[in-house]
Scaffold this motif. Structure first.
Motif: not given
Length: 321
Positions: A184-190, A195-200, A207-210
């Motif tokens: 996940v980042g800004k809409k302009n890619g910056t 890093l995220v987990d997505i519930d299926l 968030p899943i990582s530091k």
């Protein structure tokens, strides 16, 4: 809901009758391979979008008639061009085959609108293909929400929750242990990138990582090899692309090598990054100002990329049986 894409099944897929006329050109797209290479036999699935030209007698076309009052003017059949959905292609690298196309969606229920992009594509452990669709509209009209779509029969869509207004979800990865993760980042890619987990079941992200990504480089593409190691790529301001490994025990990505082809620095980021069952890392993309995209094998230690085959599509993943 499972969409298992085996080689045999993909070879049997047919174009939907309502869209065949607008997409038949896809089956004729050429691809090439490097003849001197011993290319592994891999089943790669590509995804893109396409438009179809239809005639709709109920639509009133926009015609300039300010200087025309000719009652004998010919009848005008309005033409509507609209993105129709998602186009799947299968590439068998070792056998030099493209096993046809499949179109998902139709003109009444398109899976992709003109103001949306494919921001992620992956396959789950059960063979289900998943795509992330992100709105990019800048108009006053309220954009459709970011969503993940499971390309099964029927197609299932989940609205992604947990994103801020200026964020987008991309670079999906179906992990070996059955999860769905993404960047996940800004809409302009910056940056900042998370890093995220997505519930299926719900589409909710967490968030899943530091791991802290650099603030001066873009991050895209996730790949996991059979040993469980995660890889991604960092894109610098000049287009230079670095292969890195992600380790939950490290606060920063572990830099491995600058990507290059024929001793020339890769200068355009990557469309996709995947890892085969044998642990071979594969990159997908094209150098700046070059077409089409191609599949490359990547040496993790040196960053050397060897061109395997051209594949004229947008993103790729590996089919899982």
């Amino acid at each position: 809901m499972n969409y298992k894409l085996s080689r045999r099944r993909f070879g049997q897929l047919a174009l939907a009758g309502t869209v065949a006329s607008g997409l038949s050109y896809l089956g004729n797209k050429a691809f090439a391979q490097t003849p001197s290479l011993n290319i592994p036999n891999l089943n790669i699935v590509g995804i893109g979008s396409s438009s179809i030209i239809t005639t709709d007698q109920t639509v009133v076309p926009e015609v300039n008639i300010t200087e025309s009052d000719d009652s004998t003017a010919p009848n005008i059949v309005p033409t509507v061009i609209k993105p129709l959905g998602l186009v799947l292609q299968s590439l068998i690298t070792g056998n030099s085959q493209v096993l046809g196309d499949q179109v998902l969606g139709d003109k009444s229920t398109p899976l992709l609108e003109p103001n949306e992009i494919l921001s992620g594509f992956t396959s789950l452990t059960d063979g289900t293909l998943v795509v992330a669709i992100t709105p990019v509209t800048t108009s006053r009209r309220q954009a459709t929400p970011t969503r993940i779509t499971f390309l099964g029969t029927p197609v299932k869509t989940l609205i992604v929750s947990g994103l801020k207004r200026n964020q987008q979800l991309g670079s999906l990865l179906g992990t070996i242990d059955g999860r769905l993760i993404g960047l996940v980042g800004k809409k302009n890619g910056t940056p900042p990138i998370v890093l995220v987990d997505i519930d299926l079941q719900t589409g909710e992200i967490s968030p899943i990582s530091k791991v802290k990504f650099p603030n001066d480089e873009r991050v895209s593409n996730l790949a996991e090899c059979p040993d469980g190691k995660l890889y991604t790529s960092l894109l610098g301001l000049n287009g230079d692309t670095t292969l890195v490994q992600l380790d939950s025990n490290q606060k920063k990505p572990i830099g491995l090598a600058q990507l290059k082809v024929d001793d020339k620095a890769w200068n355009n980021g990557l469309q996709s990054l995947v890892c085969s069952a044998t642990g071979q890392l594969l990159a997908f993309g094209a150098m700046r100002y070059e077409t089409p995209n191609a599949v490359y094998s990547v040496d993790k230690n040196s960053g050397n990329m060897t061109r395997l085959q051209d594949f004229d599509t947008t993103q790729i993943t590996l089919a899982r049986s």
